[in-house]
Motif scaffolding. Structure first.
Motif, PDB file in Angstrom:
ATOM      1  N   PHE A 124      19.219  96.517  57.428  1.00  0.00           N
ATOM      2  CA  PHE A 124      19.245  97.904  57.477  1.00  0.00           C
ATOM      3  C   PHE A 124      20.774  98.380  57.031  1.00  0.00           C
ATOM      4  CE2 PHE A 124      19.190 101.512  60.943  1.00  0.00           C
ATOM      5  CZ  PHE A 124      18.439 102.152  60.136  1.00  0.00           C
ATOM      6  N   VAL A 147      23.381 106.789  57.954  1.00  0.00           N
ATOM      7  CA  VAL A 147      22.601 105.549  58.288  1.00  0.00           C
ATOM      8  C   VAL A 147      23.450 104.195  58.511  1.00  0.00           C
ATOM      9  CG1 VAL A 147      20.842 103.963  57.324  1.00  0.00           C
ATOM     10  CG2 VAL A 147      20.787 106.517  57.421  1.00  0.00           C
ATOM     11  N   PHE A 153      26.997 100.299  64.482  1.00  0.00           N
ATOM     12  CA  PHE A 153      27.275 100.416  65.855  1.00  0.00           C
ATOM     13  C   PHE A 153      26.587  99.303  66.826  1.00  0.00           C
ATOM     14  CE2 PHE A 153      24.992 102.441  69.671  1.00  0.00           C
ATOM     15  CZ  PHE A 153      26.345 102.855  69.950  1.00  0.00           C
ATOM     16  N   PHE A 154      25.297  98.931  66.237  1.00  0.00           N
ATOM     17  CA  PHE A 154      24.849  97.767  66.934  1.00  0.00           C
ATOM     18  C   PHE A 154      25.320  96.584  67.046  1.00  0.00           C
ATOM     19  CE2 PHE A 154      21.254 101.019  67.440  1.00  0.00           C
ATOM     20  CZ  PHE A 154      21.111 101.096  68.702  1.00  0.00           C
TER      21      PHE A 154
ATOM     22  N   ILE B 398      21.017 112.275  63.943  1.00  0.00           N
ATOM     23  CA  ILE B 398      21.517 111.371  63.143  1.00  0.00           C
ATOM     24  C   ILE B 398      20.282 111.285  62.065  1.00  0.00           C
ATOM     25  CG2 ILE B 398      22.229 108.893  63.231  1.00  0.00           C
ATOM     26  CD1 ILE B 398      24.140 110.266  64.576  1.00  0.00           C
ATOM     27  N   PRO B 399      20.699 110.891  60.843  1.00  0.00           N
ATOM     28  CA  PRO B 399      19.524 110.909  59.961  1.00  0.00           C
ATOM     29  C   PRO B 399      18.511 109.466  60.477  1.00  0.00           C
ATOM     30  CG  PRO B 399      21.756 110.676  58.887  1.00  0.00           C
ATOM     31  CD  PRO B 399      22.132 111.015  60.151  1.00  0.00           C
ATOM     32  N   LEU B 400      17.548 109.880  59.498  1.00  0.00           N
ATOM     33  CA  LEU B 400      16.242 109.041  59.851  1.00  0.00           C
ATOM     34  C   LEU B 400      15.440 109.530  60.892  1.00  0.00           C
ATOM     35  CD1 LEU B 400      17.351 105.295  60.229  1.00  0.00           C
ATOM     36  CD2 LEU B 400      16.625 106.366  58.117  1.00  0.00           C
ATOM     37  N   MET B 446      23.795  97.449  75.345  1.00  0.00           N
ATOM     38  CA  MET B 446      25.030  96.515  75.404  1.00  0.00           C
ATOM     39  C   MET B 446      25.509  96.129  76.734  1.00  0.00           C
ATOM     40  SD  MET B 446      26.642  98.454  72.155  1.00  0.00           S
ATOM     41  CE  MET B 446      25.428  99.104  70.945  1.00  0.00           C
TER      42      MET B 446
END
Lengths: 515, 492
Positions: A124, A147, A153-154, B398-400, B446
């Motif tokens: 991704f 994006v 972030f993850f 946020i995009p998408l 997390m």
């Protein structure tokens, strides 16, 4: 199927296709997922090579364009193309990706943690990076720019170190502040295009015909010029990503907490998104404002060089040292970009690639050491070169590249920047030049503390040298280090036409300036 | 032979009949579903399938009638234009989702089978509300909708909070309705009409309405701001959202907000945005203020919430702020209304989805999900965790996701209209919102799971609703061209 018109689209979305395939594969096969990722990145590199040979280096125009209407009512289209500025950066991404995966291959027997999701995020991330570099539509650029944040972030938040949550939230929010203000400016630019051309357009090619009024006669007129605010909001978004002092504080946290592969991508590619944005949008679209504020940015760049170097010097955490060295090296790019000098601009582009190679390599070395000895504290290493000679050689090569030794790629980037900027701002460059010395000091200090001197550990018996995968990654990087170092022309000649055109039109726009 | 002879209500023409048919279908369906619900053992299932089928039929009928000629009924009281019909279609869609979401949840929470009928009644009221231009009619529609919602909110009989929420909402909502009615009567007293378009013409001609008009308008605007949950009339919202059963919260956050906002936009467009009358600037400025305050208040208070429903309810206030910004920009540019509908639609879907996922993890009569309870949940239930992440990212813009497209459209039209300061405030506060949305994602993926981790409740309806919403969110986030062009077409 694959044609020259949709080649770039394939480059962008191939990783996503693989991610989808991984998503549909049961977790039982998770041991194979890294291999799939490697195959995917190798395909990416192959496509990039095809693209490189299809690229006409004698032309300064965007090439291999692919255009699909997306939101025509808002003037937004899927428009990707490539020119001499994005070409090296895409190549960098394409080559760093397989190397990063090879160089951070989990050792045998290590328990995999949510491997499926991890590999998907890596893919991704590549889609986001390629997309940002290739987008020729402002909206699309912003889209991919954001994006990129999600997988990173993850990656930091799930697979990072102890303080990972703090680091990843800080990284995300810092970037968001800048980019949302940039979004407002994007609205304004599209509105201007709609006022000017009668219909909105976000295409960079169309927008480049627009001029935004700027009056530099006094600070009041500067503050009331739209161009000033447009430039500052774009610049803020980009310098946070670079990062430029004083917006750099997210970087050490993010780097130290990120897993090795995350650090490699962050240092090698993600930071370049910022400088690429400056070079692609902030400077050419708002040249007068950029010129007006250029000394400030050069000053901040110089401060970054020296401050980053001193911070690096003071670190005992190896990873943090490399992170601060990034702050320092990215400072050169700022100086080069804002000097508006032809040679320095070219140098900045080279430096983006070279820093990607050297910082990526150094973070891999940190990863090798951490995986084997479970520490990053420089004081706990020492005398390792006897046990791991191959790693010592690889480390030496990366260090030399980082300190910009003539004959290594680092020199090819930093020297033109200093040379070009010196003609314009000699005093600043005088100080920036000290960064080269300081850079040598901290880099060699790190090398000495890790590899040389007496051994401080008793558990070195089972410390094994680089395995085949790691050696391959290092050899490829070393080829680039010396290849670019000795034959820069061979690597960068396809950018020349674009760079000439770029600096020529910049000089035209800035007008009868002192340079 | 006249075609009209075939229809039971011979005074209506065929076109009028087709336009009214969905309303009849829904009301009739509500009655049938009430009857079905009385079955001893299968009441819930029957009521569900009944209301589902009738809604589906209404949806088909509305889309069939979509491009028929514009109809005005009762001397201009009810207006059926492509715009109102599309908005009604969206309302029916939300109700469908709401009904699906309720399936399963009703048995878990011990909700009565009447909830399906109530939902249908509410949606009938909503459709009436968006189709009317008459202040009194709007009041009646508002009451039809609100009464159903009051009952739905209080229906979680085992929970004290639910009764509290129902009572609070009832009393305050009743006050708002009274204000609305009183305000309408004052406007009528001042200008002699309830008809918004007539009022608009009158106002444009006589530039000095009496003070009574302003008082009346003030009451009406206050009542509408209450219904959309904007600062400073937001006080009821967090408690009601938290106390109601989660499916009801989802339905409220989507459909009620959508309807109230469309009606508010109509009122404001006809009565407030008149350039010639200077005192109306005060009302415009108040909307500006309310937008700014809602964004700041909603986002900053949401940061400190540790319970998800409560956090989402404060974020709803913030979203109302963004919408008010769009509304304010409508004063300046026509395109804002399209952007407004788009944003509302996308937001409603994401909101519905988020509450659907939450309802999958709530136990019976549980007041709210604490953040601690969802820590590590995304690891244990990756799919549901991903769905919730998609909805939160959509709300964060946020995009998408479709939320980004909605936000982009809304803010860009506001910039086009020249309202830059408020847009800058909006983007800065939405950075704050990113923080608390991310916090949920951080807890989901997390953090380590604890022994308090919420248990997954097997609910078919809520899962289906979550999946549908997620698909729509991603679909509209990547390929929004069709819906944007559609809305542009109907707005003409």
């Amino acid at each position: 199927m694959l044609t020259s018109s949709n080649l770039l689209t394939w480059i962008i979305f191939l990783p996503l296709l693989f991610a989808l395939a991984i998503f549909l594969t049961p977790t039982a096969f998770e041991k194979k997922f890294r291999t799939v990722a490697l195959v995917q990145t190798l395909f990416g590199a192959l496509l990039a090579i095809i693209m490189y040979f299809n690229f006409d280096g004698t032309s300064a125009q965007p090439q291999l364009a692919h255009f699909v209407p997306w939101l025509p009512d808002w003037g937004i289209n899927y428009f990707v193309a490539i020119d001499g500025i994005s070409l090296p950066l895409v190549m960098l991404t394409a080559f760093i990706s397989p190397l990063a995966i090879l160089g951070t291959w989990p050792a045998e027997g290590i328990e995999l943690k949510k491997e499926k999701f991890f590999v998907m995020m890596l893919m991704f991330l590549q889609t986001g990076m390629y997309g940002t570099f290739l987008a020729f539509d402002l909206f699309l650029f912003y889209f991919f720019w954001e994006v990129v944040l999600i997988p990173m972030f993850f990656l930091i938040g799930i697979w990072g170190g102890k303080e990972r949550i703090y680091a990843t939230v800080k990284f995300f929010l810092y970037t968001m502040v800048g980019s949302l203000l940039m979004l407002v400016s994007i609205f304004y630019m599209i509105k201007t295009s709609s006022d000017f051309f009668g219909q909105p357009s976000a295409s960079l090619v169309t927008l480049s015909h627009l001029g935004f009024s700027f009056d530099g006669s006094s600070w009041q007129t500067v503050l009331s010029s739209p161009q000033t605010w447009l430039f500052l909001s774009f610049a803020l978004a980009f310098v946070i990503k670079v990062p430029m002092v004083p917006f750099h504080t997210w970087l050490p946290d993010a780097h130290v907490q990120a897993p090795t592969v995350g650090s490699v991508f962050l240092a090698a590619v993600l930071l370049k998104l910022g400088t690429y944005g400056l070079m692609r949008i902030a400077i050419p679209f708002f040249p007068q404002a950029a010129n007006y504020f250029s000394e400030f940015f050069i000053l901040m760049g110089v401060i970054g060089i020296i401050y980053g170097a001193f911070c690096a010097l003071a670190q005992t955490d190896f990873k943090k040292l490399v992170a601060y060295s990034s702050v320092s090296h990215m400072g050169y790019i700022m100086v080069g970009l804002f000097s508006f000098h032809k040679v320095a601009l070219a140098g900045s582009l080279y430096q983006m690639i070279n820093h990607g190679i050297s910082a990526g390599g150094l973070f891999m070395i940190v990863g090798f050491l951490y995986e084997r000895l479970h520490t990053r504290n420089l004081e706990e290493f020492g005398g390792l070169s006897k046990t791991v000679p191959v790693m010592a050689i690889a480390f030496m090569i990366m260090t030399l590249s980082s300190v910009a030794l003539p004959g290594s790629n680092g020199f090819v980037g930093e020297f033109p920047i200093l040379l070009g900027a010196f003609q314009v701002h000699p005093m600043y460059v005088l100080f920036a030049g000290t960064g080269v010395i300081l850079g040598a000091v901290y880099a060699l200090k790190a090398y000495q503390m890790v590899m040389l001197g007496p051994s401080k550990r008793s558990d070195l018996d089972h410390l094994h040298d680089l395995n085949t995968k790691e050696v391959i990654a290092m050899i490829v990087l070393a080829i680039f280090v010396f290849g670019i170092g000795f034959f820069p022309k061979a690597f960068f000649w396809k950018s020349d036409a674009t760079l000439n055109q770029y600096s020529y039109s910049l000089e035209q726009k800035v007008g009868a300036n002192e340079h | 032979m006249n075609i009209n002879n075939f229809f039971p209500l011979t005074s209506l023409t065929a076109a009028e009949y087709f336009n009214l048919l969905p309303l009849f279908t829904i009301s009739f369906g509500a009655l049938i579903s009430l009857l079905c619900g009385t079955h001893k053992t299968k009441g819930h299932g029957l009521a569900f399938s009944c209301s589902f089928l009738f809604l589906l039929a209404a949806l088909v009928q509305t889309s069939y009638a979509l491009f028929m000629t514009d109809i005005t009924l009762l001397g201009g009281t009810l207006v059926y234009s492509p715009f109102t019909k599309t908005v009604s279609m969206m309302i029916i869609l939300f109700t469908l989702l709401g009904v699906v979401l309720t399936y399963g949840q009703d048995l878990k929470e011990g909700l009565l089978s009447e909830i399906y009928a109530l939902m249908l009644f509410a949606s009938a009221g909503m459709i009436l509300m968006v189709s009317t231009n008459h202040l009194l009619f709007m009041f009646i529609a508002l009451e039809i909708m609100s009464l159903a919602i009051y009952v739905m909110v209080a229906m979680r009989r085992g929970s004290r909070f639910s009764s509290e929420a129902g009572l609070k909402y009832f009393i305050l909502g009743g006050l708002a309705s009274a204000l609305f009615l009183y305000g309408s009567s004052l406007i009528f007293g001042a200008l002699g009409s309830f008809e918004l378009s007539t009022l608009h013409t009158v106002l444009k001609e006589s530039t000095t309405p009496s003070i009574i008009f302003y008082i009346g308008l003030g009451f009406v605007v206050a009542a509408m701001l209450f219904k959309v949950g904007a600062f400073p009339f937001h006080g009821w919202l967090p408690d009601v959202y938290q106390g109601a059963a989660t499916n009801v919260t989802g339905f409220m956050g989507a459909a009620v907000k959508f309807t109230a906002f469309i009606a508010f936009a109509k009122v404001v467009q006809y009565l407030v945005f008149i350039e010639a009358i200077l005192p109306l600037r005060w009302f415009q400025n108040f909307i500006w203020f309310s937008a700014a305050a809602s964004m700041i208040y909603g986002n900053f208070v949401a940061i400190s919430q540790n319970e998800i429903k409560r956090m989402l309810s404060f974020s709803t206030i913030a979203h109302t702020g963004y919408l008010l910004l769009g509304l304010y920009a409508m004063n300046l540019s026509e395109q804002s209304s399209q952007a407004l509908v788009l944003y509302l639609f996308f937001y409603a879907i994401a909101n519905m989805g988020a509450f659907a996922v939450i309802s999958l993890f709530e136990e019976k009569n549980q007041k709210d999900l604490h953040l601690e309870q969802i820590s590590g949940l995304g690891i244990k239930h990756p799919l549901l965790g991903t769905l919730l992440t998609i909805f939160l990212l959509s709300m964060a813009g946020i995009p998408l996701t479709s939320g980004f497209i909605g936000k982009y459209g809304l803010f860009s039209t506001a910039v086009m209209a020249g309202e830059i300061p408020l847009v800058i405030l909006a983007v800065l506060t939405s950075v704050v919102s990113v923080f608390y949305y991310l916090r949920v994602i951080v807890y989901l993926f997390m953090k380590q799971g604890t022994s308090e981790m919420a248990k997954y409740q097997r609910l078919k309806g809520a899962s289906a609703a979550a999946f549908i919403s997620a698909l729509a969110t991603i679909q509209f986030g990547l390929f929004p061209k069709a819906i944007i062009q559609f809305i542009k077409m109907i707005a003409k």
